[in-house]
Structures are given as structure tokens and as C-alpha cells.
Design a protein around this motif. Structure first.
Motif, PDB file in Angstrom:
ATOM      1  N   ASP A 208       0.656  -1.146   0.486  1.00  0.00           N
ATOM      2  CA  ASP A 208       0.229   0.063  -0.232  1.00  0.00           C
ATOM      3  C   ASP A 208       0.915   0.997  -0.014  1.00  0.00           C
ATOM      4  OD1 ASP A 208      -1.722  -2.181   1.753  1.00  0.00           O
ATOM      5  OD2 ASP A 208      -3.257  -1.392   0.918  1.00  0.00           O
ATOM      6  N   SER A 209       2.346   1.075   0.599  1.00  0.00           N
ATOM      7  CA  SER A 209       2.665   2.653   0.733  1.00  0.00           C
ATOM      8  C   SER A 209       3.436   2.323  -0.253  1.00  0.00           C
ATOM      9  CB  SER A 209       3.983   2.835   1.665  1.00  0.00           C
ATOM     10  OG  SER A 209       3.028   2.717   2.779  1.00  0.00           O
ATOM     11  N   HIS A 210       3.908   1.450  -0.987  1.00  0.00           N
ATOM     12  CA  HIS A 210       4.738   1.495  -2.285  1.00  0.00           C
ATOM     13  C   HIS A 210       3.943   2.439  -3.240  1.00  0.00           C
ATOM     14  CE1 HIS A 210       8.572  -0.553  -0.162  1.00  0.00           C
ATOM     15  NE2 HIS A 210       8.801  -0.755  -1.618  1.00  0.00           N
ATOM     16  N   ALA A 211       2.462   1.529  -3.694  1.00  0.00           N
ATOM     17  CA  ALA A 211       1.463   2.050  -4.286  1.00  0.00           C
ATOM     18  C   ALA A 211       0.916   4.024  -4.416  1.00  0.00           C
ATOM     19  CB  ALA A 211       0.257   1.385  -4.506  1.00  0.00           C
ATOM     20  N   VAL A 212       1.150   4.392  -2.964  1.00  0.00           N
ATOM     21  CA  VAL A 212       0.455   5.780  -3.151  1.00  0.00           C
ATOM     22  C   VAL A 212       2.022   6.279  -3.116  1.00  0.00           C
ATOM     23  CG1 VAL A 212      -0.075   7.623  -1.812  1.00  0.00           C
ATOM     24  CG2 VAL A 212      -0.989   4.690  -1.557  1.00  0.00           C
ATOM     25  N   ALA A 213       3.022   5.814  -2.920  1.00  0.00           N
ATOM     26  CA  ALA A 213       4.451   6.765  -3.352  1.00  0.00           C
ATOM     27  C   ALA A 213       4.366   6.610  -4.825  1.00  0.00           C
ATOM     28  CB  ALA A 213       6.019   5.926  -2.374  1.00  0.00           C
ATOM     29  N   GLY A 214       4.211   6.190  -5.390  1.00  0.00           N
ATOM     30  CA  GLY A 214       4.389   5.634  -6.705  1.00  0.00           C
ATOM     31  C   GLY A 214       3.306   6.874  -7.666  1.00  0.00           C
ATOM     32  N   MET A 215       2.223   6.298  -6.670  1.00  0.00           N
ATOM     33  CA  MET A 215       1.222   7.756  -7.885  1.00  0.00           C
ATOM     34  C   MET A 215       2.178   8.939  -6.888  1.00  0.00           C
ATOM     35  SD  MET A 215      -3.237   6.383  -7.313  1.00  0.00           S
ATOM     36  CE  MET A 215      -1.901   4.837  -5.452  1.00  0.00           C
ATOM     37  N   ALA A 216       2.716   9.033  -6.549  1.00  0.00           N
ATOM     38  CA  ALA A 216       3.119  10.795  -6.046  1.00  0.00           C
ATOM     39  C   ALA A 216       4.190  10.971  -7.101  1.00  0.00           C
ATOM     40  CB  ALA A 216       3.828  10.677  -4.313  1.00  0.00           C
ATOM     41  N   LEU A 217       4.899  10.130  -6.608  1.00  0.00           N
ATOM     42  CA  LEU A 217       6.698  10.901  -7.219  1.00  0.00           C
ATOM     43  C   LEU A 217       6.047  10.736  -9.049  1.00  0.00           C
ATOM     44  CD1 LEU A 217       9.507   8.147  -5.681  1.00  0.00           C
ATOM     45  CD2 LEU A 217       8.529  10.592  -5.058  1.00  0.00           C
ATOM     46  N   GLN A 218       5.361  10.023  -9.270  1.00  0.00           N
ATOM     47  CA  GLN A 218       5.000  10.099 -10.987  1.00  0.00           C
ATOM     48  C   GLN A 218       4.707  11.280 -11.034  1.00  0.00           C
ATOM     49  OE1 GLN A 218       5.549   7.201 -12.968  1.00  0.00           O
ATOM     50  NE2 GLN A 218       4.626   9.126 -14.367  1.00  0.00           N
ATOM     51  N   CYS A 219       3.523  11.917  -9.847  1.00  0.00           N
ATOM     52  CA  CYS A 219       2.810  13.231 -10.200  1.00  0.00           C
ATOM     53  C   CYS A 219       3.791  14.619 -10.611  1.00  0.00           C
ATOM     54  CB  CYS A 219       2.090  13.622  -9.437  1.00  0.00           C
ATOM     55  SG  CYS A 219       0.766  14.822  -8.529  1.00  0.00           S
ATOM     56  N   LEU A 220       4.967  13.710  -9.818  1.00  0.00           N
ATOM     57  CA  LEU A 220       6.479  15.100  -9.107  1.00  0.00           C
ATOM     58  C   LEU A 220       6.460  14.514 -10.624  1.00  0.00           C
ATOM     59  CD1 LEU A 220       7.849  14.098  -5.695  1.00  0.00           C
ATOM     60  CD2 LEU A 220       6.392  16.206  -6.347  1.00  0.00           C
ATOM     61  N   LYS A 221       6.461  13.751 -10.954  1.00  0.00           N
ATOM     62  CA  LYS A 221       8.233  13.416 -12.560  1.00  0.00           C
ATOM     63  C   LYS A 221       7.056  14.703 -13.998  1.00  0.00           C
ATOM     64  CE  LYS A 221       9.797  10.606 -15.958  1.00  0.00           C
ATOM     65  NZ  LYS A 221      10.746  10.689 -15.803  1.00  0.00           N
ATOM     66  N   ASP A 222       5.170  14.434 -14.096  1.00  0.00           N
ATOM     67  CA  ASP A 222       4.919  14.192 -14.086  1.00  0.00           C
ATOM     68  C   ASP A 222       4.563  16.318 -14.799  1.00  0.00           C
ATOM     69  OD1 ASP A 222       4.356  11.677 -15.351  1.00  0.00           O
ATOM     70  OD2 ASP A 222       2.252  11.787 -14.734  1.00  0.00           O
ATOM     71  N   GLU A 223       4.081  16.340 -13.592  1.00  0.00           N
ATOM     72  CA  GLU A 223       4.058  18.225 -13.174  1.00  0.00           C
ATOM     73  C   GLU A 223       5.373  18.732 -13.527  1.00  0.00           C
ATOM     74  OE1 GLU A 223       0.655  19.610 -12.883  1.00  0.00           O
ATOM     75  OE2 GLU A 223       0.746  17.237 -13.959  1.00  0.00           O
ATOM     76  N   GLY A 224       6.568  18.085 -13.924  1.00  0.00           N
ATOM     77  CA  GLY A 224       7.574  18.784 -14.198  1.00  0.00           C
ATOM     78  C   GLY A 224       8.402  19.754 -12.202  1.00  0.00           C
ATOM     79  N   ILE A 225       7.908  18.964 -11.628  1.00  0.00           N
ATOM     80  CA  ILE A 225       8.325  19.447 -10.426  1.00  0.00           C
ATOM     81  C   ILE A 225       9.647  18.897 -10.054  1.00  0.00           C
ATOM     82  CG2 ILE A 225       7.985  19.476  -7.894  1.00  0.00           C
ATOM     83  CD1 ILE A 225       4.824  19.312  -8.662  1.00  0.00           C
ATOM     84  N   ALA A 226      10.675  20.189  -9.637  1.00  0.00           N
ATOM     85  CA  ALA A 226      11.765  20.368  -9.556  1.00  0.00           C
ATOM     86  C   ALA A 226      12.157  19.103  -8.037  1.00  0.00           C
ATOM     87  CB  ALA A 226      12.694  21.390  -9.342  1.00  0.00           C
ATOM     88  N   VAL A 227      13.350  17.823  -8.371  1.00  0.00           N
ATOM     89  CA  VAL A 227      13.347  16.996  -7.146  1.00  0.00           C
ATOM     90  C   VAL A 227      14.816  17.701  -8.077  1.00  0.00           C
ATOM     91  CG1 VAL A 227      11.238  15.648  -7.778  1.00  0.00           C
ATOM     92  CG2 VAL A 227      13.490  15.173  -9.783  1.00  0.00           C
ATOM     93  N   LYS A 228      16.053  16.238  -6.260  1.00  0.00           N
ATOM     94  CA  LYS A 228      16.530  16.780  -6.413  1.00  0.00           C
ATOM     95  C   LYS A 228      17.710  16.376  -7.480  1.00  0.00           C
ATOM     96  CE  LYS A 228      20.875  15.677  -3.261  1.00  0.00           C
ATOM     97  NZ  LYS A 228      21.441  15.569  -2.033  1.00  0.00           N
TER      98      LYS A 228
END
Length: 425
Positions: A190-210
Motif C-alpha cells: 500500500d505504501s509503495h503504491a501511494v509513493a509511486g503515484m506521488a512520485l509519478q505526479c512529481l515527474k509528470d508535473e515537472g516539479i523539481a527534485v534533487k
């Protein structure tokens, strides 16, 4: 971003070569009704996860959805403010609240929380909560809450178009890389699933990561761990984790051969009537619609199909069997001390009903529960509390197998031994 090609492939695969695929829409419509029926209860707080699932569905009852949202804005909102006054953790509830409002295209800036005599918008308060979570990870190597709620917080901010701090996102990426998304000693699907959606959202939206390459590696790791959790019957970890796992795989662009068997497992569960808990249904229904929480970014709330109605017939009363089955209950305290109790209960009793009967019939056994979005959960057994703030909970198993359902959902149909153990995480 989920492409039209992937969605089309999902639909075609469900429709082609499956002897039961022609009833897919009818099954979805029936499941939708079942979830809508749950919003009529006034016994528990309105559930934002239920609202999100109703809003992500194809068919709607706009009047009931609006009524449910108003209850969320009143009762659930008040519950968050009460938790803040009591210095309780709210990240998960606040994130779901924001996602529920987003699912109905509500103006998020118009809703405020009052805390310490200050009014703040939901998003500003969530950003502050996430900063505190991040600081706790820096000092204690884990969030105040857990990585499931931490991921929900990132997801809610990202879906709402709010920039997520690179320091906040980096803590989640690091946790994925170092296998810290656990429940007890096991990796948590469950935690991996929500983490996957959260990180995919950052990637899709072009939100800067380290580090973009590190983000890609984390997403690939999450995807592989979800696929590795698949059982021979298609479920990912268990029947109650598969819905979120499928959502995450869809969000991360998986091809149909990677999640088709899991979709079929969910459809089989639906036919068998596996899901009764509204929270469980709310995580499965979007997956069956081939939709995910990431779709809330582009939710428009226009020209919606308002044809979902409830049957006038009241649900039939479920009668317990006259046949009795033996139940043994072992309670293991945090010290390791053990107590064993035996009782006969009517076949078909819920575990909650069985524990109540045990409490009434025998001295030496007592319990209390607290409400959650999944329903009642054990908080105190034999006057010993297992508190989230102490990172402890009552782990329940039947004949050595962990329960995947809540105590009001799990039925006692056969003689068995229930073990209730005060466990840390």
C-alpha cells in the motif's frame, strides 16, 4: 501521464478474450451503487476516500455526492481541527480531505483550518505538516506518521498544483531506495503504491527534485516491487492491497500484461462479494475504472452522467446461525506475557461481536476500539494501549495468518484461534 493508448489497451484487453467481460459495466455499476449506499450511514464520519472513488467513477448521483461533500466539509473538517487541538497527527486525513475537495472541483483556497487561533488554507497547513514530517525523518529516520501518509501528503500537494519542496520529495525517494516503506518487517504494498503515484505526479508535473535520475530509479524500484508482490491468483500482497497497487501501475504507465491478471483478480473478487468495507471498495473502484488519483489533476466536473440511483428496497437483515463454533483468543502484551480465553460464538459472528461476547461472558478480558476510515480498530486490550504515537498497534491473526479485514468485517465461520499481539513498527 497515462496515455490514451494505454487506456485503450486496458479497455480492449478487458473486452477481448474474456468470457465474462461483457458484464464488466454491469459489475461496475453495481459496485458503484454499493459504495453510494455507504454514504447514507450517519453512524461514522463521512469518508473522503469514498467521495474520491465516487467522483472518479463513470456514473454519478450528483445530489448525494454533493450532500456527502457537505458532510465532509463540516464533520470531517471539524475532526481534523479537533485532532490538531489534541496535538494528534493529521497528515493522512488532511491529504485525503484535499483530494476529496479536488475531486469535486472545489476551490481549495476557500477552505481554511483554524489552529492556535490562526486561520490557514488547507494547502498551506499541509505544507507545514510535511515540513515537520521531513524534519522528523532527518532526526529519527522516519516520519511522525508513516510513509503511507507522507506519500499521500506529497500526492495531495502535487495534484493540487502546489510545488513540493525538493527536501520533502528527496526523503521519500531515499526511503524507497533504502527499503524503508515497511509494515513491521515486510515491505508494504500500500505504501509503495501511494509513493509511486506521488512520485509519478512529481515527474509528470515537472516539479523539481534533487536528482531526476534518482527519481526515475525510485519509480522503477516501486514498479518492480509491486510486480514482485503478485501472487499466483493475480492479487498483489492480498485482496485489500491490489486496488491501490493497480492504480499505481496504471499511473506509472504499465502495459496491460503487467497488471491484467490483477485486474481480473479484482473482477473475480467483485463477483464473489469480497468487498463490504467502504474504504476497501473506494480503493478498488477507481482501478476497475482504469482511473487513479492522478486523474484528479484534470478533473473538470462538467457534463457528468447523473444516472446512478439507489434501489428503494432496504437491505435484508443478516441473521446469525444457531450453530456455535469454538473460538480461542490469545492476548500477548508488549512485555510478552500471554493470556488465553475460550468461548463459543454463533457461526457468522463478526470478530467485533465475538470479542464483545467474550468481554460480557468472561472476566479478565476487556477491550476498547477507536474509529478510523477503515472502521473500528482495537486500541486498548486488557487495559493496555497500543498507540500510533508510540508506534505500536494490536496485530490480529487467525491460526497464524494475519487478518486483512477489520474486526467488524471479519467473520467467524469455523473454529479457530485468534491472536491479538501488541506489536511495534
Amino acid at each position: 501521464m497515462i496515455t490514451l493508448v494505454i487506456v485503450s489497451a486496458l479497455l480492449l484487453t478487458l473486452a477481448a478474450g474474456k468470457p465474462c467481460a461483457s458484464d464488466h459495466e454491469a459489475l461496475l455499476f453495481s459496485f458503484n451503487k454499493q459504495l453510494l449506499q455507504s454514504v447514507d450511514t450517519q453512524e461514522t464520519l463521512p469518508n473522503p476516500s469514498v467521495h474520491i472513488a465516487l467522483r472518479l467513477s463513470t456514473h454519478h448521483n450528483l445530489a448525494k455526492e454533493s450532500e456527502h461533500l457537505n458532510r465532509i466539509k463540516a464533520e470531517f473538517h471539524d475532526g481534523i481541527e479537533k485532532s490538531l487541538r489534541n496535538n494528534e497527527l493529521v497528515v493522512g486525513h488532511l491529504a485525503l480531505y484535499i483530494l476529496a475537495l479536488k475531486s469535486s472541483c472545489h476551490d481549495l483556497e476557500s477552505v481554511h483550518l483554524t489552529h492556535n487561533e490562526m486561520k490557514e488554507s488547507l494547502l498551506i497547513h499541509l505544507k507545514k505538516e510535511m515540513e515537520e514530517e521531513k524534519q522528523n525523518i532527518a532526526f529519527s529516520h522516519r516520519p511522525k506518521t508513516n510513509y503511507y501518509q507522507y506519500s499521500l501528503g506529497i500526492l495531495a500537494l502535487c495534484v493540487s498544483g502546489v510545488r513540493v519542496s525538493t527536501h520533502v520529495s528527496q526523503k521519500l525517494i531515499h526511503a524507497v531506495e533504502h527499503r524503508q516503506l515497511k509494515h513491521g518487517e515486510s515491505l508494504c504494498v500500500d505504501s509503495h503504491a501511494v509513493a509511486g503515484m506521488a512520485l509519478q505526479c512529481l515527474k509528470d508535473e515537472g516539479i523539481a527534485v534533487k536528482d531526476n535520475a534518482e527519481l526515475d530509479r525510485a519509480l522503477a524500484t516501486i514498479k518492480q516491487r509491486l510486480l514482485d508482490s503478485k501472487r499466483d491468483d493475480g492479487h498483489m500482497e492480498n485482496e485489500f492491497s491490489t486496488g491501490l497497487a493497480v492504480q499505481a501501475l496504471i499511473a506509472m504507465g504499465s502495459q496491460m500484461e503487467e497488471c491484467g491478471s490483477a485486474m481480473e483478480a479484482l473482477r473475480a473478487d467483485l463477483k464473489k462479494g469480497t468487498y463490504h468495507n467502504p474504504m476497501a471498495i473506494s480503493q478498488v473502484l477507481p482501478a476497475l475504472h482504469q482511473r487513479t488519483y492522478l486523474h484528479l489533476k484534470s478533473q473538470e466536473c462538467r457534463n457528468e452522467n447523473d444516472t446512478l440511483t439507489l434501489d428503494a428496497d432496504s437491505p435484508a437483515e443478516v441473521l446469525l446461525s444457531h450453530r456455535q463454533v469454538s473460538l480461542q483468543v490469545e492476548v500477548i502484551r508488549s512485555s510478552g506475557a500471554s493470556s488465553v480465553f475460550s468461548i463459543h460464538v454463533p457461526r457468522g459472528s463478526s470478530l467485533f461481536e465475538a470479542l464483545n461476547l467474550l468481554q460480557d461472558k468472561q472476566t479478565g478480558f476487556t477491550f476498547n476500539t477507536e474509529d478510523s476510515l477503515w472502521g473500528a480498530f482495537l486500541s486498548v486490550v486488557n487495559e493496555e494501549r497500543a498507540r500510533q504515537t508510540d508506534r505500536r498497534y494490536w496485530h490480529i491473526s487467525s491460526d497464524g495468518t494475519s487478518l486483512t479485514q477489520g474486526i467488524k468485517d471479519y467473520k467467524i465461520d469455523l473454529a479457530q484461534k485468534i491472536t491479538i499481539k501488541n506489536t511495534g513498527y
